[in-house]
Scaffold this motif. Structure first.
Motif, mmCIF file in Angstrom:
data_model
loop_
_atom_site.group_PDB
_atom_site.id
_atom_site.type_symbol
_atom_site.label_atom_id
_atom_site.label_comp_id
_atom_site.label_asym_id
_atom_site.label_seq_id
_atom_site.Cartn_x
_atom_site.Cartn_y
_atom_site.Cartn_z
ATOM 1 N N UNK A 238 0.872 -1.177 0.000
ATOM 2 C CA UNK A 238 0.000 0.000 0.000
ATOM 3 C C UNK A 238 0.909 1.227 0.000
ATOM 4 N N UNK A 239 0.745 2.057 -1.009
ATOM 5 C CA UNK A 239 1.546 3.272 -1.145
ATOM 6 C C UNK A 239 0.612 4.461 -0.920
ATOM 7 N N UNK A 240 0.955 5.305 0.058
ATOM 8 C CA UNK A 240 0.111 6.433 0.429
ATOM 9 C C UNK A 240 0.844 7.733 0.188
ATOM 10 N N UNK A 241 0.200 8.639 -0.508
ATOM 11 C CA UNK A 241 0.712 9.989 -0.716
ATOM 12 C C UNK A 241 0.544 10.712 0.620
ATOM 13 N N UNK A 242 1.639 11.122 1.253
ATOM 14 C CA UNK A 242 1.551 11.711 2.588
ATOM 15 C C UNK A 242 0.908 13.096 2.561
ATOM 16 N N UNK A 243 0.903 13.741 1.421
ATOM 17 C CA UNK A 243 0.311 15.086 1.322
ATOM 18 C C UNK A 243 -1.217 15.045 1.296
ATOM 19 N N UNK A 244 -1.806 14.105 0.517
ATOM 20 C CA UNK A 244 -3.268 14.111 0.378
ATOM 21 C C UNK A 244 -3.947 12.886 0.993
ATOM 22 N N UNK A 245 -3.177 11.911 1.477
ATOM 23 C CA UNK A 245 -3.740 10.731 2.124
ATOM 24 C C UNK A 245 -4.270 9.667 1.179
ATOM 25 N N UNK A 246 -4.229 9.913 -0.127
ATOM 26 C CA UNK A 246 -4.716 8.905 -1.077
ATOM 27 C C UNK A 246 -3.721 7.753 -1.155
ATOM 28 N N UNK A 247 -4.253 6.531 -1.326
ATOM 29 C CA UNK A 247 -3.371 5.375 -1.389
ATOM 30 C C UNK A 247 -3.785 4.439 -2.522
ATOM 31 N N UNK A 248 -2.835 3.585 -2.910
ATOM 32 C CA UNK A 248 -3.043 2.596 -3.952
ATOM 33 C C UNK A 248 -2.289 1.338 -3.543
ATOM 34 N N UNK A 249 -2.833 0.177 -3.914
ATOM 35 C CA UNK A 249 -2.140 -1.081 -3.657
ATOM 36 C C UNK A 249 -1.501 -1.521 -4.966
ATOM 37 N N UNK A 250 -0.199 -1.806 -4.892
ATOM 38 C CA UNK A 250 0.555 -2.238 -6.068
ATOM 39 C C UNK A 250 1.201 -3.586 -5.795
ATOM 40 N N UNK A 251 1.542 -4.270 -6.881
ATOM 41 C CA UNK A 251 2.246 -5.551 -6.792
ATOM 42 C C UNK A 251 3.659 -5.344 -7.316
ATOM 43 N N UNK A 252 4.651 -5.814 -6.560
ATOM 44 C CA UNK A 252 6.051 -5.655 -6.957
ATOM 45 C C UNK A 252 6.375 -6.674 -8.049
ATOM 46 N N UNK A 253 6.854 -6.160 -9.198
ATOM 47 C CA UNK A 253 7.238 -7.054 -10.292
ATOM 48 C C UNK A 253 8.535 -6.617 -10.978
ATOM 49 N N UNK A 254 9.236 -5.644 -10.361
ATOM 50 C CA UNK A 254 10.461 -5.143 -10.984
ATOM 51 C C UNK A 254 11.424 -4.673 -9.899
ATOM 52 N N UNK A 255 12.652 -4.388 -10.289
ATOM 53 C CA UNK A 255 13.689 -3.881 -9.388
ATOM 54 C C UNK A 255 13.957 -2.416 -9.683
ATOM 55 N N UNK A 256 14.247 -1.683 -8.639
ATOM 56 C CA UNK A 256 14.528 -0.260 -8.742
ATOM 57 C C UNK A 256 13.733 0.434 -7.655
ATOM 58 N N UNK A 257 13.667 1.711 -7.609
ATOM 59 C CA UNK A 257 14.457 2.642 -8.409
ATOM 60 C C UNK A 257 15.875 2.711 -7.864
ATOM 61 N N UNK A 258 16.788 3.066 -8.717
ATOM 62 C CA UNK A 258 18.188 3.129 -8.312
ATOM 63 C C UNK A 258 18.669 4.569 -8.230
ATOM 64 N N UNK A 259 17.803 5.413 -7.688
ATOM 65 C CA UNK A 259 18.115 6.827 -7.474
ATOM 66 C C UNK A 259 18.009 7.077 -5.984
ATOM 67 N N UNK A 260 19.027 7.673 -5.412
ATOM 68 C CA UNK A 260 19.062 7.923 -3.968
ATOM 69 C C UNK A 260 17.809 8.691 -3.516
ATOM 70 N N UNK A 261 17.223 8.222 -2.421
ATOM 71 C CA UNK A 261 16.063 8.882 -1.840
ATOM 72 C C UNK A 261 14.725 8.368 -2.342
ATOM 73 N N UNK A 262 14.738 7.619 -3.438
ATOM 74 C CA UNK A 262 13.495 7.059 -3.957
ATOM 75 C C UNK A 262 13.328 5.650 -3.411
ATOM 76 N N UNK A 263 12.110 5.347 -2.945
ATOM 77 C CA UNK A 263 11.867 4.044 -2.337
ATOM 78 C C UNK A 263 11.052 3.114 -3.219
ATOM 79 N N UNK A 264 10.333 3.675 -4.184
ATOM 80 C CA UNK A 264 9.484 2.845 -5.047
ATOM 81 C C UNK A 264 9.263 3.568 -6.366
ATOM 82 N N UNK A 265 9.152 2.779 -7.418
ATOM 83 C CA UNK A 265 8.892 3.294 -8.754
ATOM 84 C C UNK A 265 7.565 2.689 -9.199
#
Length: 130
Positions: free
Chosen positions: A78-105
């Motif tokens: 479950x990924x929640x936008x901390x600014x507006x509280x909206x959330x979505x459920x996603x399924x992990x099927x890939x690797x990344x992101x490989x940019x510092x500070x990013x936790x999910x793509x």
């Protein structure tokens, strides 16, 4: 000389491994449910449509999928936008992101369901739910 090179290589490998401390959750038997992270979420560029992901699936803009560096494929998050509280459920099927500070793509549709794609990045909280 060879012993020095081997020692140096070993030290580099150990240093790299120390930076990967979140690969496993010690004491949890590999059960990631309840694991949370906060940070930035990005989304896939359109050019990745129909390209293979690390799991072998094809990336589809309209599916709620995501990339994470270490979570097992198939994990539901479950990924929640901390600014507006909206959330979505996603399924992990890939690797990344490989940019510092990013936790999910996120897929474009998953990102759009919780925020404006023109922002490019969102501050999110993610929680493994399955």
């Amino acid at each position: 000389m060879q012993a020095t090179i081997r020692t140096l290589v070993l030290l580099v490998v150990l240093a790299a491994m120390a930076g990967c401390s979140n690969l496993y959750r010690p004491g949890h038997g590999g059960n990631w449910v309840g694991h949370t992270e906060t940070g930035k979420a990005s989304f896939y560029a359109d050019r990745f449509q129909n390209r293979k992901t690390a799991s072998g699936e094809l990336y589809k803009i309209g599916r709620n999928t995501a990339a994470h560096r270490t979570l097992p494929f198939g994990s539901q998050v479950r990924v929640t936008n901390v600014r507006n509280g909206r959330s979505v459920v996603v399924r992990i099927n890939d690797r990344g992101p490989f940019v510092r500070g990013r936790v999910i793509d996120l897929s474009r549709s998953a990102f759009a369901s919780i925020g404006d794609t023109s922002a490019g990045l969102l501050n999110v909280r993610m929680e493994v739910i399955r």
